[in-house]
Design a protein around this motif. Sequence first.
Motif, mmCIF file in Angstrom:
data_model
loop_
_atom_site.group_PDB
_atom_site.id
_atom_site.type_symbol
_atom_site.label_atom_id
_atom_site.label_comp_id
_atom_site.label_asym_id
_atom_site.label_seq_id
_atom_site.Cartn_x
_atom_site.Cartn_y
_atom_site.Cartn_z
ATOM 1 N N ARG A 137 10.164 33.334 54.363
ATOM 2 C CA ARG A 137 9.902 34.722 53.473
ATOM 3 C C ARG A 137 9.060 35.816 54.358
ATOM 4 O O ARG A 137 9.536 36.827 54.363
ATOM 5 C CB ARG A 137 8.769 34.412 52.336
ATOM 6 N N GLU B 72 11.846 37.198 56.425
ATOM 7 C CA GLU B 72 12.541 38.376 55.822
ATOM 8 C C GLU B 72 11.643 39.754 55.587
ATOM 9 O O GLU B 72 12.268 40.666 55.691
ATOM 10 C CB GLU B 72 12.760 38.013 54.265
ATOM 11 N N TYR B 73 10.487 39.692 55.370
ATOM 12 C CA TYR B 73 9.389 40.974 55.526
ATOM 13 C C TYR B 73 9.282 41.542 56.810
ATOM 14 O O TYR B 73 8.384 42.442 56.984
ATOM 15 C CB TYR B 73 7.993 40.489 55.040
ATOM 16 N N THR C 259 6.661 33.622 47.277
ATOM 17 C CA THR C 259 6.822 34.927 47.617
ATOM 18 C C THR C 259 6.512 35.600 48.973
ATOM 19 O O THR C 259 6.335 36.664 49.068
ATOM 20 C CB THR C 259 6.065 35.727 46.342
ATOM 21 N N SER D 124 2.392 41.359 50.683
ATOM 22 C CA SER D 124 3.337 40.431 50.800
ATOM 23 C C SER D 124 4.351 41.304 51.757
ATOM 24 O O SER D 124 5.114 42.284 51.693
ATOM 25 C CB SER D 124 4.708 40.472 49.406
ATOM 26 N N GLY D 125 4.086 41.039 53.061
ATOM 27 C CA GLY D 125 4.738 41.991 54.271
ATOM 28 C C GLY D 125 4.015 43.106 54.449
ATOM 29 O O GLY D 125 3.048 43.471 53.814
ATOM 30 N N PRO D 126 4.506 43.767 55.616
ATOM 31 C CA PRO D 126 3.978 45.068 55.761
ATOM 32 C C PRO D 126 4.225 46.215 54.823
ATOM 33 O O PRO D 126 5.060 45.920 53.937
ATOM 34 C CB PRO D 126 4.736 45.528 57.207
ATOM 35 N N SER D 127 3.408 47.161 54.733
ATOM 36 C CA SER D 127 3.768 48.279 53.779
ATOM 37 C C SER D 127 4.898 48.774 53.870
ATOM 38 O O SER D 127 5.748 48.693 55.017
ATOM 39 C CB SER D 127 2.555 49.376 53.908
ATOM 40 N N ALA D 128 5.712 48.898 52.591
ATOM 41 C CA ALA D 128 7.094 49.326 52.667
ATOM 42 C C ALA D 128 7.429 50.415 51.676
ATOM 43 O O ALA D 128 6.582 50.547 50.688
ATOM 44 C CB ALA D 128 7.728 48.006 52.530
ATOM 45 N N ARG E 92 14.866 49.447 52.526
ATOM 46 C CA ARG E 92 13.868 49.154 52.805
ATOM 47 C C ARG E 92 13.111 49.597 54.312
ATOM 48 O O ARG E 92 13.780 49.097 55.015
ATOM 49 C CB ARG E 92 13.656 47.462 52.595
ATOM 50 N N ILE E 93 12.074 50.162 54.125
ATOM 51 C CA ILE E 93 11.769 50.933 55.299
ATOM 52 C C ILE E 93 10.130 50.205 55.726
ATOM 53 O O ILE E 93 9.359 50.012 54.632
ATOM 54 C CB ILE E 93 11.506 52.317 55.447
#
Lengths: 220, 272, 503
Positions: free
Chosen positions: A60, A63-64, A138, A191-195, A203-204
Amino acid sequence: MNNQIQPGDSRQRILARIAASLGRDPAIAAASAAYAVLPRHYRATAATPPAQSISRFLDRLHEYNAACVRVASEAGIAAAIAAVLAARSQSGLAVVSGIPPAWLPPGFNFPLANPLTAEELDRQPGILTACAVAIAETGSLVLQSGPRQGLRLHTLVPDHHLCIVFESQLVATVPEAFPRLDPNLPTTFISGPSATADIEMTRIKGVHGPRSLHVLLVAD
Amino acid sequence: MRISLFIACYNDALFPQTGKAAVRVLERLGHQVEFRPAQTCCGQMHWNTGYLREALPILRHFVRVFADAETVVVPSSSCVAMIRDHYLKAAAMDNDPALAREVKALLPRVFEFTEFLVRKLGIDDLGARFTHKVAYHPSCHSARSLHLDEIPLRLLRHVRGLDLVPLANAQECCGFGGTFALKNADVSSAMLADKVRCVLNSGAEVITAVDNSCLMHIYGSLHRQRTFVRAVHLAEILACSEDESGGESVLAPDQHYALAEHSARVATETAQ
Amino acid sequence: MKPEANSSPWNRRDFPEAAREALAAEPLPTAPFEHSQTRRNVRHATDIIQAKRNAVVAELPEWQALRSAGAAIRAHTLEHLDHYLLEFEANCVRRGGHVHWAADAADARRLVLEILAPHAPREVIKIKTMTSEEIGLNACLEEHGIHPVETDLAELIIQLGHDRPSHFVVPALHKSRGQIRDLFASAMHRPELTDSPEELAAAARSYLRQKFLTTPVAISGANFLLADTGGVCIVESEGNGRMCLTLPDVLVTVVGIEKVLPCFQDLEVFLQTLPRSATGERMNPYNSIWSGTPAGDGPREFHVILLDNGRSPILADAESRQTLRCIRCAACLNACPVYHQTGGHAYESVYAGPIGAILTPQLHAMHDAQSLPYASSLCGACYEVCPVEINIPEVLIHLRSQVVQQQQSTLTGSLGLWNIAMKSAAFLMQDGGRLGAAVRLAQTAQAPLVSRNGFIEWMPGPLSGWTKTRDLPALPAESFRAWWRRTRSAQPATPAASEPHHE
């Protein structure tokens, strides 16, 4: 209806309207009894082997676009941090209060984040925290305000977040995370860097929060 | 089994060939088919347009007509959806527990045509022959209310000579929606344009479904554009058999679905 | 409740009319391809979200159980709404928050202005909030000399373009990257910008960073209120929300009264279903949960405005109460074939798509937006994806019946073409003989309309809606019932009910 409603009126008015709509008196009990028997047939816990949770968590994060390094023991944290900073050519990063000094490698700057203003934090190259719990399903890190996890703005304003996660903090599913949280503390799920996907659903990575997220997953 | 056919009001007037095909398929399987001429409509058009009061006597009439039927088979999934999803609600709305009891007693005996063949009779090969390229449109009610899922496709896959081609965005509504097609004609037409484009891109010669309402809509555009694609109800495809043994062809002489007639003739000739 | 005088930028036309405009290609010299571009953008965005949503929903084996649990929790909360609101209020106040109650939009606007007054801000930063749109807050703030700065990327695009949101999760999905580039280049004085999404997001980051660090007041909505802790939960992606929630001194949260959940732990359901339904992610990048004014962390002053504005009367209708279960994921918009064609603006409503078609007229006590319940083919795609099992088609039909009753209560309505046609059809459909006779009559009467190819290509009046784009097969000479009578008369016809039971 009058155009001008007197302050205080609205509360009574709304509560009365709700009670009238529901066809009963405003004073109610019985909510808790009905709540207790609501159907919850989803997985509250999953008998997931730790190895499977770890590999899912790593998937996960990948993926992020969040980098993850596995660390064999708590004693290896300092070296792992040094490696991350060296790879980023970063001279150091701010740390939140409660981070054990043994985690911090020599030769870098680790200013304490707590006394810094938002403007000062904005000039820091990054922030180091631990977390309360992490969720494999997640790829989420959950932070609650306090020692080792800092305040909410600490993991927001700097452009780089390095987070220490112990394997014992990793749970398989979202419902398993909740019993480990204090419902009264300010809480952030990361959940992952800001996007964003606001532009043509592409998705940036990185809008206003940290654009880089590093996780050190530490065996314990 | 004695089967009571509920033809559906619009099939009765506009698409009698579908009813004839259903009769032929069911009789070929050795069942006795009856048609109760008192039948009219399930009440769906009124109900869905918001004329609930006006729908009540219509659905009461349906329940009365079929109260003692052993099995009711309907070649129109949206009518079955109306009966299953809304009749009990209508009885509750009218505070009529007697009607609710009658509906409850009737519901287990009402089947959509293909659902009856596969789920109730356990048959998915009707011995049919239909040598055309066919795309299947899963109508909204058949997919989302009756959950027919693979049933129509299983039937089609067993038809000799039938080349089943995939339909892109098959699950998307064709834009019919009953009076929606009139009240929101522009949006309905735009939805239809997308559906028709997918049908044409599929390369199919025939678009089929278990609802003539959707087919009427899709074919309405296919015909307006003077394409070669025809719309044929699934029951009509299943009625085209290899072992046709003379007698009046139920598919002739309907002018609109000449293709089905043609196929039946080809099938008959092939069999001879 | 009397609907409030028009306070929003949404001038409401009937859906068919607004949709016709949205679907029309405008004359080239005026606005070349704008509608076509919009429709392509909407389709592109909804296709992508749908595909992502379907993939992440399919991987959860307990998806249906989560839907049912979510529906049950939300339904339970609504049945005890006053109880949970009071519990939320007590807990929020105990933790240092201020709770205000707004009966309608004017009340809410007045409260916001009163809260802001002592701080006399020239600017406020805002997180995307549909309640703010619903109460027309931005225009009100501007009137009082306060400039609202939208910080969500999509809302910024909307604000800079003087546009309206067309989707409540991705408000600017009707804009392409090229259109956004042009907007940013001129509004931010950055002529060098390209249309790369990364570059546009970076431009928004630098444009807003100083605002975040210096603006003392923020305004937000909320995804959930938590009764047991007095908590508020906000779900977002970009981090602009976290900026607004933590950096300013003062935070004002305007939230619909239906947004409350009984317990903190209930989030374990909605934090699984909301992200997957809304953006097709397993989890969105950031969720913030806090209660009141926690010591040393975040704003020193925190206000919650509980907005009714037409919600409480909806509870009275057992059939349509489920509308208020909505958690604003917008999955129903992304799944809706009508929305795919028209986009959000044609609904002329803050809340577009299937949920908007049922929520908006109810918020206006059915005095307005009566065409919206008809803006659906009842295909059921919305119900299928709804993470709290709102049976939108069922509610649409229910609201249509209210519209019909309104029309029938007036003389013009009851003498209208639709009413007469539906009444007549209902009369025919109560008797097989009558229906058969009517069909025979129609077989003769249709003759002038039938073309030589056996199709009807033109019809008058409301029926022309069909034949503008579609042919209709003519009635064949022999109906099914006539064929049956002719060929099967040897078999006993079965009159209704009087026939003995067949074995």
